[in-house]
Design a protein around this motif. Structure first.
Motif, PDB file in Angstrom:
ATOM      1  N   ALA A  66       0.829  -1.208   0.000  1.00  0.00           N
ATOM      2  CA  ALA A  66       0.000   0.000   0.000  1.00  0.00           C
ATOM      3  C   ALA A  66       0.860   1.253   0.000  1.00  0.00           C
ATOM      4  O   ALA A  66       0.556   2.222  -0.698  1.00  0.00           O
ATOM      5  CB  ALA A  66      -0.934  -0.015   1.214  1.00  0.00           C
ATOM      6  N   LEU A  67       1.952   1.245   0.761  1.00  0.00           N
ATOM      7  CA  LEU A  67       2.852   2.406   0.812  1.00  0.00           C
ATOM      8  C   LEU A  67       3.484   2.645  -0.559  1.00  0.00           C
ATOM      9  O   LEU A  67       3.508   3.774  -1.055  1.00  0.00           O
ATOM     10  CB  LEU A  67       3.937   2.197   1.859  1.00  0.00           C
ATOM     11  N   VAL A  68       3.964   1.596  -1.173  1.00  0.00           N
ATOM     12  CA  VAL A  68       4.594   1.727  -2.495  1.00  0.00           C
ATOM     13  C   VAL A  68       3.580   2.196  -3.530  1.00  0.00           C
ATOM     14  O   VAL A  68       3.870   3.079  -4.342  1.00  0.00           O
ATOM     15  CB  VAL A  68       5.260   0.398  -2.914  1.00  0.00           C
ATOM     16  N   GLU A  69       2.365   1.647  -3.497  1.00  0.00           N
ATOM     17  CA  GLU A  69       1.337   2.048  -4.457  1.00  0.00           C
ATOM     18  C   GLU A  69       0.938   3.507  -4.237  1.00  0.00           C
ATOM     19  O   GLU A  69       0.766   4.257  -5.192  1.00  0.00           O
ATOM     20  CB  GLU A  69       0.118   1.129  -4.344  1.00  0.00           C
ATOM     21  N   ALA A  70       0.812   3.916  -2.989  1.00  0.00           N
ATOM     22  CA  ALA A  70       0.468   5.310  -2.687  1.00  0.00           C
ATOM     23  C   ALA A  70       1.563   6.245  -3.184  1.00  0.00           C
ATOM     24  O   ALA A  70       1.282   7.305  -3.741  1.00  0.00           O
ATOM     25  CB  ALA A  70       0.246   5.492  -1.192  1.00  0.00           C
ATOM     26  N   ALA A  71       2.823   5.852  -3.005  1.00  0.00           N
ATOM     27  CA  ALA A  71       3.939   6.675  -3.481  1.00  0.00           C
ATOM     28  C   ALA A  71       3.919   6.765  -5.005  1.00  0.00           C
ATOM     29  O   ALA A  71       4.138   7.833  -5.580  1.00  0.00           O
ATOM     30  CB  ALA A  71       5.265   6.092  -2.995  1.00  0.00           C
ATOM     31  N   ARG A  72       3.604   5.653  -5.654  1.00  0.00           N
ATOM     32  CA  ARG A  72       3.538   5.651  -7.123  1.00  0.00           C
ATOM     33  C   ARG A  72       2.436   6.592  -7.601  1.00  0.00           C
ATOM     34  O   ARG A  72       2.642   7.406  -8.493  1.00  0.00           O
ATOM     35  CB  ARG A  72       3.291   4.235  -7.647  1.00  0.00           C
ATOM     36  N   VAL A  73       1.262   6.514  -6.982  1.00  0.00           N
ATOM     37  CA  VAL A  73       0.137   7.372  -7.351  1.00  0.00           C
ATOM     38  C   VAL A  73       0.484   8.837  -7.131  1.00  0.00           C
ATOM     39  O   VAL A  73       0.110   9.714  -7.907  1.00  0.00           O
ATOM     40  CB  VAL A  73      -1.126   6.980  -6.555  1.00  0.00           C
ATOM     41  N   ALA A  74       1.253   9.111  -6.076  1.00  0.00           N
ATOM     42  CA  ALA A  74       1.636  10.490  -5.758  1.00  0.00           C
ATOM     43  C   ALA A  74       2.725  11.011  -6.694  1.00  0.00           C
ATOM     44  O   ALA A  74       3.033  12.197  -6.679  1.00  0.00           O
ATOM     45  CB  ALA A  74       2.111  10.581  -4.307  1.00  0.00           C
ATOM     46  N   GLY A  75       3.326  10.124  -7.507  1.00  0.00           N
ATOM     47  CA  GLY A  75       4.319  10.556  -8.485  1.00  0.00           C
ATOM     48  C   GLY A  75       5.748  10.527  -7.985  1.00  0.00           C
ATOM     49  O   GLY A  75       6.587  11.273  -8.479  1.00  0.00           O
ATOM     50  N   VAL A  76       6.052   9.663  -7.029  1.00  0.00           N
ATOM     51  CA  VAL A  76       7.409   9.596  -6.495  1.00  0.00           C
ATOM     52  C   VAL A  76       8.397   9.189  -7.590  1.00  0.00           C
ATOM     53  O   VAL A  76       8.080   8.367  -8.451  1.00  0.00           O
ATOM     54  CB  VAL A  76       7.484   8.636  -5.287  1.00  0.00           C
ATOM     55  N   ASP A  77       9.553   9.802  -7.566  1.00  0.00           N
ATOM     56  CA  ASP A  77      10.632   9.434  -8.484  1.00  0.00           C
ATOM     57  C   ASP A  77      11.200   8.098  -8.008  1.00  0.00           C
ATOM     58  O   ASP A  77      11.442   7.909  -6.814  1.00  0.00           O
ATOM     59  CB  ASP A  77      11.720  10.513  -8.457  1.00  0.00           C
ATOM     60  N   LYS A  78      11.412   7.177  -8.908  1.00  0.00           N
ATOM     61  CA  LYS A  78      11.915   5.844  -8.526  1.00  0.00           C
ATOM     62  C   LYS A  78      13.285   5.901  -7.873  1.00  0.00           C
ATOM     63  O   LYS A  78      13.687   4.966  -7.191  1.00  0.00           O
ATOM     64  CB  LYS A  78      11.948   4.916  -9.741  1.00  0.00           C
ATOM     65  N   ARG A  79      13.990   7.010  -8.055  1.00  0.00           N
ATOM     66  CA  ARG A  79      15.313   7.155  -7.430  1.00  0.00           C
ATOM     67  C   ARG A  79      15.233   7.912  -6.104  1.00  0.00           C
ATOM     68  O   ARG A  79      16.260   8.179  -5.479  1.00  0.00           O
ATOM     69  CB  ARG A  79      16.252   7.880  -8.383  1.00  0.00           C
ATOM     70  N   ILE A 107       8.689   8.154   3.112  1.00  0.00           N
ATOM     71  CA  ILE A 107       8.905   8.513   1.706  1.00  0.00           C
ATOM     72  C   ILE A 107       8.289   9.893   1.517  1.00  0.00           C
ATOM     73  O   ILE A 107       7.134  10.109   1.863  1.00  0.00           O
ATOM     74  CB  ILE A 107       8.241   7.515   0.738  1.00  0.00           C
ATOM     75  N   LYS A 108       9.065  10.830   0.977  1.00  0.00           N
ATOM     76  CA  LYS A 108       8.575  12.187   0.762  1.00  0.00           C
ATOM     77  C   LYS A 108       8.581  12.467  -0.737  1.00  0.00           C
ATOM     78  O   LYS A 108       9.594  12.319  -1.403  1.00  0.00           O
ATOM     79  CB  LYS A 108       9.464  13.192   1.490  1.00  0.00           C
ATOM     80  N   VAL A 109       7.429  12.878  -1.249  1.00  0.00           N
ATOM     81  CA  VAL A 109       7.290  13.230  -2.659  1.00  0.00           C
ATOM     82  C   VAL A 109       7.281  14.742  -2.728  1.00  0.00           C
ATOM     83  O   VAL A 109       6.375  15.394  -2.223  1.00  0.00           O
ATOM     84  CB  VAL A 109       5.998  12.648  -3.266  1.00  0.00           C
ATOM     85  N   GLU A 110       8.318  15.313  -3.326  1.00  0.00           N
ATOM     86  CA  GLU A 110       8.467  16.766  -3.427  1.00  0.00           C
ATOM     87  C   GLU A 110       7.939  17.267  -4.763  1.00  0.00           C
ATOM     88  O   GLU A 110       8.147  16.625  -5.797  1.00  0.00           O
ATOM     89  CB  GLU A 110       9.945  17.158  -3.333  1.00  0.00           C
ATOM     90  N   PRO A 111       7.261  18.405  -4.752  1.00  0.00           N
ATOM     91  CA  PRO A 111       6.862  19.008  -6.023  1.00  0.00           C
ATOM     92  C   PRO A 111       8.088  19.538  -6.753  1.00  0.00           C
ATOM     93  O   PRO A 111       9.117  19.808  -6.127  1.00  0.00           O
ATOM     94  CB  PRO A 111       5.932  20.144  -5.607  1.00  0.00           C
ATOM     95  N   SER A 112       7.968  19.682  -8.048  1.00  0.00           N
ATOM     96  CA  SER A 112       9.097  20.210  -8.821  1.00  0.00           C
ATOM     97  C   SER A 112       9.249  21.710  -8.580  1.00  0.00           C
ATOM     98  O   SER A 112       8.334  22.382  -8.134  1.00  0.00           O
ATOM     99  CB  SER A 112       8.885  19.926 -10.306  1.00  0.00           C
ATOM    100  N   ALA A 113      10.421  22.224  -8.887  1.00  0.00           N
ATOM    101  CA  ALA A 113      10.702  23.654  -8.719  1.00  0.00           C
ATOM    102  C   ALA A 113       9.873  24.466  -9.710  1.00  0.00           C
ATOM    103  O   ALA A 113       9.556  23.995 -10.800  1.00  0.00           O
ATOM    104  CB  ALA A 113      12.189  23.917  -8.944  1.00  0.00           C
ATOM    105  N   PRO A 114       9.527  25.719  -9.366  1.00  0.00           N
ATOM    106  CA  PRO A 114       8.764  26.555 -10.294  1.00  0.00           C
ATOM    107  C   PRO A 114       9.504  26.704 -11.628  1.00  0.00           C
ATOM    108  O   PRO A 114      10.708  26.896 -11.658  1.00  0.00           O
ATOM    109  CB  PRO A 114       8.680  27.905  -9.575  1.00  0.00           C
ATOM    110  N   GLY A 115       8.751  26.564 -12.706  1.00  0.00           N
ATOM    111  CA  GLY A 115       9.344  26.700 -14.027  1.00  0.00           C
ATOM    112  C   GLY A 115       9.905  25.401 -14.581  1.00  0.00           C
ATOM    113  O   GLY A 115      10.173  25.292 -15.758  1.00  0.00           O
ATOM    114  N   ALA A 116      10.090  24.415 -13.731  1.00  0.00           N
ATOM    115  CA  ALA A 116      10.601  23.122 -14.187  1.00  0.00           C
ATOM    116  C   ALA A 116       9.437  22.259 -14.661  1.00  0.00           C
ATOM    117  O   ALA A 116       8.291  22.511 -14.327  1.00  0.00           O
ATOM    118  CB  ALA A 116      11.346  22.420 -13.058  1.00  0.00           C
ATOM    119  N   ALA A 117       9.757  21.228 -15.417  1.00  0.00           N
ATOM    120  CA  ALA A 117       8.715  20.305 -15.866  1.00  0.00           C
ATOM    121  C   ALA A 117       8.101  19.627 -14.648  1.00  0.00           C
ATOM    122  O   ALA A 117       8.820  19.174 -13.765  1.00  0.00           O
ATOM    123  CB  ALA A 117       9.327  19.265 -16.802  1.00  0.00           C
TER     124      ALA A 117
END
Length: 81
Positions: free
Chosen positions: A19-32, A44-54
């Motif tokens: 469930a943790l891995v699936e939740a991280a995947r849904v949230a868009g976690v980078d595999k690295r 596991i922390k999923v960070e948003p991208s920097a402003p202006g970045a993809a």
């Protein structure tokens, strides 16, 4: 907005880890992305991208957030592939 996911490994079972891995995947976690272990808690922390970045983290809608909560609380089984 960052998404923080945690599970206490002291009393976790395999379904909790799935469930943790699936939740991280849904949230868009980078595999690295790094995971942290503090005592018996896995983070596991999923960070948003920097402003202006993809964008790397998709916006989570209410339904997606409810699904993640349901999976983590055991009210719903994680998707099977």
């Amino acid at each position: 907005m960052a998404v923080n996911l945690t599970v206490d490994l002291h009393d976790a079972n395999f379904a909790d880890l799935v469930a943790l891995v699936e939740a991280a995947r849904v949230a868009g976690v980078d595999k690295r992305a790094r995971i942290e272990l503090e005592d018996t808690t896995l983070h596991i922390k999923v960070e948003p991208s920097a402003p202006g970045a993809a964008p790397q983290v998709p916006q989570l809608g209410d339904a997606a957030i409810r699904s993640v909560v349901d999976i983590l609380t055991g009210r719903q089984e994680p998707p099977r592939r």
